[in-house]
Design a protein around this motif. Structure first.
Motif, PDB file in Angstrom:
ATOM      1  N   LYS A  63      -4.168 -12.557   4.480  1.00  0.00           N
ATOM      2  CA  LYS A  63      -5.607 -12.769   4.488  1.00  0.00           C
ATOM      3  C   LYS A  63      -6.309 -11.711   3.643  1.00  0.00           C
ATOM      4  CE  LYS A  63      -9.559 -12.252   7.449  1.00  0.00           C
ATOM      5  NZ  LYS A  63      -9.965 -11.584   8.662  1.00  0.00           N
ATOM      6  N   MET A  64      -5.884 -10.519   3.839  1.00  0.00           N
ATOM      7  CA  MET A  64      -6.520  -9.442   3.077  1.00  0.00           C
ATOM      8  C   MET A  64      -6.269  -9.621   1.586  1.00  0.00           C
ATOM      9  SD  MET A  64      -6.061  -6.001   5.342  1.00  0.00           S
ATOM     10  CE  MET A  64      -4.318  -6.104   5.623  1.00  0.00           C
ATOM     11  N   LEU A  65      -5.085 -10.027   1.323  1.00  0.00           N
ATOM     12  CA  LEU A  65      -4.751 -10.201  -0.089  1.00  0.00           C
ATOM     13  C   LEU A  65      -5.557 -11.325  -0.715  1.00  0.00           C
ATOM     14  CD1 LEU A  65      -0.916  -9.769   0.229  1.00  0.00           C
ATOM     15  CD2 LEU A  65      -2.455  -8.298  -1.059  1.00  0.00           C
ATOM     16  N   ARG A  66      -5.746 -12.317   0.076  1.00  0.00           N
ATOM     17  CA  ARG A  66      -6.477 -13.449  -0.464  1.00  0.00           C
ATOM     18  C   ARG A  66      -7.948 -13.161  -0.585  1.00  0.00           C
ATOM     19  NH1 ARG A  66      -3.353 -17.938   3.086  1.00  0.00           N
ATOM     20  NH2 ARG A  66      -1.799 -18.506   1.523  1.00  0.00           N
ATOM     21  N   GLU A  67      -8.391 -12.373   0.297  1.00  0.00           N
ATOM     22  CA  GLU A  67      -9.806 -12.070   0.247  1.00  0.00           C
ATOM     23  C   GLU A  67     -10.156 -11.337  -1.019  1.00  0.00           C
ATOM     24  OE1 GLU A  67     -10.566  -9.973   3.762  1.00  0.00           O
ATOM     25  OE2 GLU A  67     -10.719 -11.774   4.999  1.00  0.00           O
ATOM     26  N   ASN A  68      -9.300 -10.510  -1.363  1.00  0.00           N
ATOM     27  CA  ASN A  68      -9.581  -9.793  -2.595  1.00  0.00           C
ATOM     28  C   ASN A  68      -8.276  -9.399  -3.243  1.00  0.00           C
ATOM     29  OD1 ASN A  68     -10.382  -8.240  -4.649  1.00  0.00           O
ATOM     30  ND2 ASN A  68     -11.825  -7.043  -3.435  1.00  0.00           N
ATOM     31  N   ARG A  69      -7.918 -10.192  -4.168  1.00  0.00           N
ATOM     32  CA  ARG A  69      -6.627  -9.969  -4.743  1.00  0.00           C
ATOM     33  C   ARG A  69      -6.573  -8.717  -5.595  1.00  0.00           C
ATOM     34  NH1 ARG A  69      -5.075 -14.865  -7.175  1.00  0.00           N
ATOM     35  NH2 ARG A  69      -6.136 -15.719  -5.404  1.00  0.00           N
ATOM     36  N   ASP A  70      -7.699  -8.182  -5.795  1.00  0.00           N
ATOM     37  CA  ASP A  70      -7.685  -6.987  -6.625  1.00  0.00           C
ATOM     38  C   ASP A  70      -7.670  -5.730  -5.790  1.00  0.00           C
ATOM     39  OD1 ASP A  70      -7.770  -8.532  -8.789  1.00  0.00           O
ATOM     40  OD2 ASP A  70      -9.949  -8.614  -8.801  1.00  0.00           O
ATOM     41  N   ARG A  71      -7.550  -5.987  -4.542  1.00  0.00           N
ATOM     42  CA  ARG A  71      -7.645  -4.840  -3.665  1.00  0.00           C
ATOM     43  C   ARG A  71      -6.356  -4.029  -3.591  1.00  0.00           C
ATOM     44  NH1 ARG A  71      -9.093  -5.642   2.637  1.00  0.00           N
ATOM     45  NH2 ARG A  71      -8.656  -3.529   3.318  1.00  0.00           N
ATOM     46  N   PHE A  72      -5.291  -4.673  -3.911  1.00  0.00           N
ATOM     47  CA  PHE A  72      -4.021  -3.962  -3.829  1.00  0.00           C
ATOM     48  C   PHE A  72      -3.206  -4.059  -5.103  1.00  0.00           C
ATOM     49  CE2 PHE A  72      -5.167  -5.544   0.395  1.00  0.00           C
ATOM     50  CZ  PHE A  72      -5.273  -4.337   1.074  1.00  0.00           C
ATOM     51  N   ASP A  73      -2.415  -3.062  -5.252  1.00  0.00           N
ATOM     52  CA  ASP A  73      -1.554  -3.054  -6.423  1.00  0.00           C
ATOM     53  C   ASP A  73      -0.140  -3.447  -6.055  1.00  0.00           C
ATOM     54  OD1 ASP A  73      -3.585  -2.070  -8.098  1.00  0.00           O
ATOM     55  OD2 ASP A  73      -3.252  -0.057  -7.315  1.00  0.00           O
ATOM     56  N   LEU A  74       0.170  -3.207  -4.805  1.00  0.00           N
ATOM     57  CA  LEU A  74       1.536  -3.464  -4.408  1.00  0.00           C
ATOM     58  C   LEU A  74       1.610  -3.741  -2.900  1.00  0.00           C
ATOM     59  CD1 LEU A  74       4.607  -1.455  -5.504  1.00  0.00           C
ATOM     60  CD2 LEU A  74       4.095  -1.611  -3.087  1.00  0.00           C
ATOM     61  N   VAL A  75       2.567  -4.525  -2.552  1.00  0.00           N
ATOM     62  CA  VAL A  75       2.722  -4.855  -1.136  1.00  0.00           C
ATOM     63  C   VAL A  75       4.117  -4.450  -0.702  1.00  0.00           C
ATOM     64  CG1 VAL A  75       2.761  -6.694   0.569  1.00  0.00           C
ATOM     65  CG2 VAL A  75       1.180  -6.834  -1.363  1.00  0.00           C
ATOM     66  N   ILE A  76       4.161  -3.815   0.405  1.00  0.00           N
ATOM     67  CA  ILE A  76       5.473  -3.450   0.933  1.00  0.00           C
ATOM     68  C   ILE A  76       5.548  -4.008   2.343  1.00  0.00           C
ATOM     69  CG2 ILE A  76       4.633  -1.178   1.663  1.00  0.00           C
ATOM     70  CD1 ILE A  76       7.503  -0.181   1.011  1.00  0.00           C
ATOM     71  N   SER A  77       6.483  -4.871   2.539  1.00  0.00           N
ATOM     72  CA  SER A  77       6.498  -5.614   3.788  1.00  0.00           C
ATOM     73  C   SER A  77       7.850  -5.667   4.460  1.00  0.00           C
ATOM     74  CB  SER A  77       6.023  -7.048   3.511  1.00  0.00           C
ATOM     75  OG  SER A  77       6.269  -7.873   4.606  1.00  0.00           O
ATOM     76  N   ASP A  78       7.764  -5.658   5.729  1.00  0.00           N
ATOM     77  CA  ASP A  78       8.969  -5.785   6.525  1.00  0.00           C
ATOM     78  C   ASP A  78       9.450  -7.225   6.407  1.00  0.00           C
ATOM     79  OD1 ASP A  78      10.994  -5.268   8.292  1.00  0.00           O
ATOM     80  OD2 ASP A  78       9.779  -5.749  10.054  1.00  0.00           O
TER      81      ASP A  78
END
Length: 681
Positions: A63-78
């Motif tokens: 959701k966060m990513l979709r809300e603003n795709r420019d908000r993050f540079d990288l995702v690290i996920s379990d």
DNA sequence: GGGTTAATAT
DNA sequence: AATATTAACC
């Protein structure tokens, strides 16, 4: 030049040193359901001086990513998470935003690692993760982006970031290889300057003369995204270019495209008119769904399905479509629409549709064209806006729903990113195309229906949607509608431009006053017209609001598609299609069913009456205006109704006015915002 | 220089 | 015929 320079510099040293302190402050989204792991991870990442955001839910991350795709540079996920498989998240992220994703798991099983990589993970770290490993993860960002814009931090808030929606065009190939390539293969123009030609086949046969830019869908998406980010007001070639971050692309290319795009928007706006509004507003959601489904399918399958064949993935098919739509369709439509509106149409179609609706047939004919008519545009827009879906061939219902919700309700988030105005986007033109009264009927009929569905949707949606984000927006919209409906009858609302303004403002300001009970709205039959009015207003308002902030953009490609289709969908189809979607939501469908009966009746009446009645109202209104052209009054009305000028009786569209508006806006550019607001509101 | 519009080339 | 590119003009 510049691009190449950048490229060169980048390529030369992949180290992130180029960007100021790049690795420092890199925005990382950490996802892990285990709070301890998450905390640990957070701490390590922070030690690396990254800017860390954490969440324990994959869905929240999405959701966060979709809300603003420019908000993050990288995702690290379990990898293992209760609410969503890490791989799924990975896949979605890869498809939708093309951000580098690093998988994290205690399980170092080769198969799992392989799976992660196959799903597009750029790295797979085994817990417990060591800080040494985290210190270098920034390289994935660089790699993913490939090239970075020179001064990325120049702009204030967010750096341009590497947004770019998934450029991967994978979704398109029918063959179906969707997985990840690590990167995008799209056709970006090339990279090296002269001599090196890249291996890519396509154009660019020679280096010497730069091949003309092919505005592929992806490219256009980027473009739209950039425009969205900047806001149409500030969307100028150079900035757009920066945001797009596509190598090889020149400012001139962008300028040209922008030119076209503006033209497109202009048309769209003009076309919009009330009908569009109405339809859009109501059906927004439903339409969206349809559209998303339909649109996507079409889009993706463009190549495959015969329809768009000509469009050719490449590109601009959209543009072409637009052009056609706009010009021919749009115009003709208007006329037709107008005439039709006036006429009382028959209800068969409606009844059918209604029946269908009632039955809740799940079948949705993707192929149906009319669908596109009604829904098409909005849907398409949304889709585009969302951008997320497009890439992925398989879009889970949730997704589509989300999208829809986004579009409808969550103006804030999604909208902010992508400027879409439902209104703007909507392609009224399509409707007219359908033919005779259909278009009209549909729209009108739809309206009531949709309003219901819409409302229902709202209720359901909040539950449904994983994301909570929509709630607020939804509420707002709902409230708005409610507000309007209650406050004023349709006619009045139309007449009074003021009302809308107030309502808009309120909406804008997130009025919370009016509690929403759409229930009342929905259930109460008398308000029908009102509701309709509301809807329209709402749409218009929403559109206005949105437009104020953002630009309508994405519709393009989709629209084109729709246009191409739009020939004959029957209302029934539309409904049915819609239905299924709704149906997916248990509660929603339920409510819908219950209401259906009522609806049915109302629908018929409303349809007929509505179409004629509504139109008549409108007409009257129009005439009224003519008689007393009050500059003040005009603001909204002009857009909505005003077509008077040339149109046949009443052309909903107010093309001219819109046009003028646009023009005015353009002229005033900077001041434009105010003007726009003024006008719209 | 940069943007926008109009004209031109493909 | 549609679209990208180029020229011309603020």
């Amino acid at each position: 030049m510049t691009v190449e320079e950048i490229r060169g510099s980048m390529g030369g040293g992949e180290r992130g040193n180029n960007y100021d302190h790049f690795p420092i402050g890199m925005r990382v989204l950490a996802v892990d359901d285990d709070p301890i792991c998450l905390k640990l991870l957070d701490g390590l990442l922070r030690k690396c001086q990254y800017q860390v955001t954490t969440t324990s839910q994959a869905r929240m991350a999405l959701k966060m990513l979709r809300e603003n795709r420019d908000r993050f540079d990288l995702v690290i996920s379990d990898v293992h998470m209760p609410d969503m498989d890490g791989f799924k998240l990975l896949e979605l992220v890869g498809l939708e935003m093309d951000l580098p994703v690093i998988m994290l798991s205690a399980n170092s099983d080769t198969k799992l690692v392989r799976k992660g990589i196959d799903h597009g993970a750029c790295d797979y770290l085994v817990k417990p993760v060591r800080i040494e490993e985290l210190r270098n993860i920034w390289q994935h960002v660089i790699r993913k982006k490939k090239v970075e814009p020179k001064s990325q931090s120049k702009s204030n808030d967010q750096d341009k970031a590497y947004q770019v929606s998934g450029e991967s065009g994978r979704g398109q190939s029918p063959t179906g290889n969707v997985d990840q390539n690590g990167k995008c293969n799209k056709k970006r123009k090339d990279e090296e300057d002269e001599n090196d030609e890249n291996g890519n086949d396509n154009e660019d046969p020679t280096t010497q003369k730069r091949a003309r830019v092919v505005w592929s869908i992806e490219l256009h998406r980027k473009f739209v995204a950039a425009v969205g980010q900047l806001g149409i007001e500030k969307a100028v070639p150079k900035r757009i270019l920066d945001l797009m971050n596509v190598d090889g692309l020149t400012r001139e290319n962008v300028a040209s495209h922008l030119q076209k795009y503006r033209l497109y928007l202009k048309r769209i706006n003009s076309v919009q008119t009330q009908q569009a509004n109405m339809v859009a507003a109501l059906g927004g959601r439903d339409y969206v769904r349809m559209g998303s489904l339909d649109g996507l399918g079409d889009f993706r399958t463009l190549g495959g399905s015969g329809r768009y064949t000509h469009a050719a993935l490449s590109s601009y098919s959209s543009g072409g479509m637009l052009g056609r739509l706009n010009s021919a369709a749009g115009l003709s439509v208007r006329n037709l629409a107008a005439s039709q509106l006036l006429q009382p149409s028959h209800g068969q179609n409606l009844s059918n549709s209604i029946n269908a609706f009632t039955k809740l047939n799940p079948n949705i004919p993707p192929a149906s064209q009319n669908t596109s008519l009604f829904q098409g545009i909005p849907a398409s827009l949304e889709l585009d806006q969302l951008q997320q879906n497009k890439s992925s061939a398989h879009i889970p219902l949730d997704e589509s729903r989300l999208l829809t919700s986004d579009v409808l309700g969550c103006s804030n988030n999604s909208l902010s990113n992508v400027p879409n105005n439902p209104m703007l986007l909507q392609g009224n033109p399509q409707q007219p195309l359908t033919g005779g009264g259909f278009g009209n009927q549909h729209s009108q009929n739809m309206t009531p229906f949709s309003s219901d569905s819409f409302n229902t949707g709202v209720n359901g949606s909040s539950n449904f949607l994983e994301h909570g984000r929509c709630n607020e927006n939804w509420q707002n919209s709902v409230q708005l509608s409610k507000f309007q409906s209650n406050s004023f009858p349709l006619t009045e609302s139309f007449i009074n431009s003021h009302l809308p303004q107030s309502s808009v403002r309120e909406a804008t300001t997130h009025l919370q006053n009016s509690p929403l009970d759409f229930t009342s709205t929905t259930s109460v039959s008398p308000p029908f017209e009102d509701s309709r009015g509301e809807i329209q207003y709402r749409q218009s308002m929403a559109g206005a609001v949105q437009s104020m902030n953002q630009t309508p953009s994405q519709a393009w490609a989709d629209n084109k598609q729709h246009y191409s289709h739009n020939s004959n969908n029957t209302f029934g189809n539309n409904l049915s299609s819609q239905v299924p979607n709704d149906g997916s939501m248990a509660s929603l469908s339920h409510s819908m069913n219950q209401r259906n009966e009522n609806f049915g009746r109302r629908m018929d009446i409303s349809l007929i009456g509505r179409s004629s009645g509504g139109s008549s109202t409108l007409v009257q209104h129009t005439e009224h205006e003519k008689l007393t052209p009050d500059s003040r009054t005009r603001s909204n009305e002009d857009y909505l109704l005003e077509p008077t000028k040339q149109q046949v009786g009443f052309s909903p569209q107010g093309y001219d006015s819109l046009d003028d508006l646009m023009t005015a806006m353009k002229r005033e550019q900077d001041g434009g915002m105010l003007d726009e607001g003024t006008i719209w509101i």
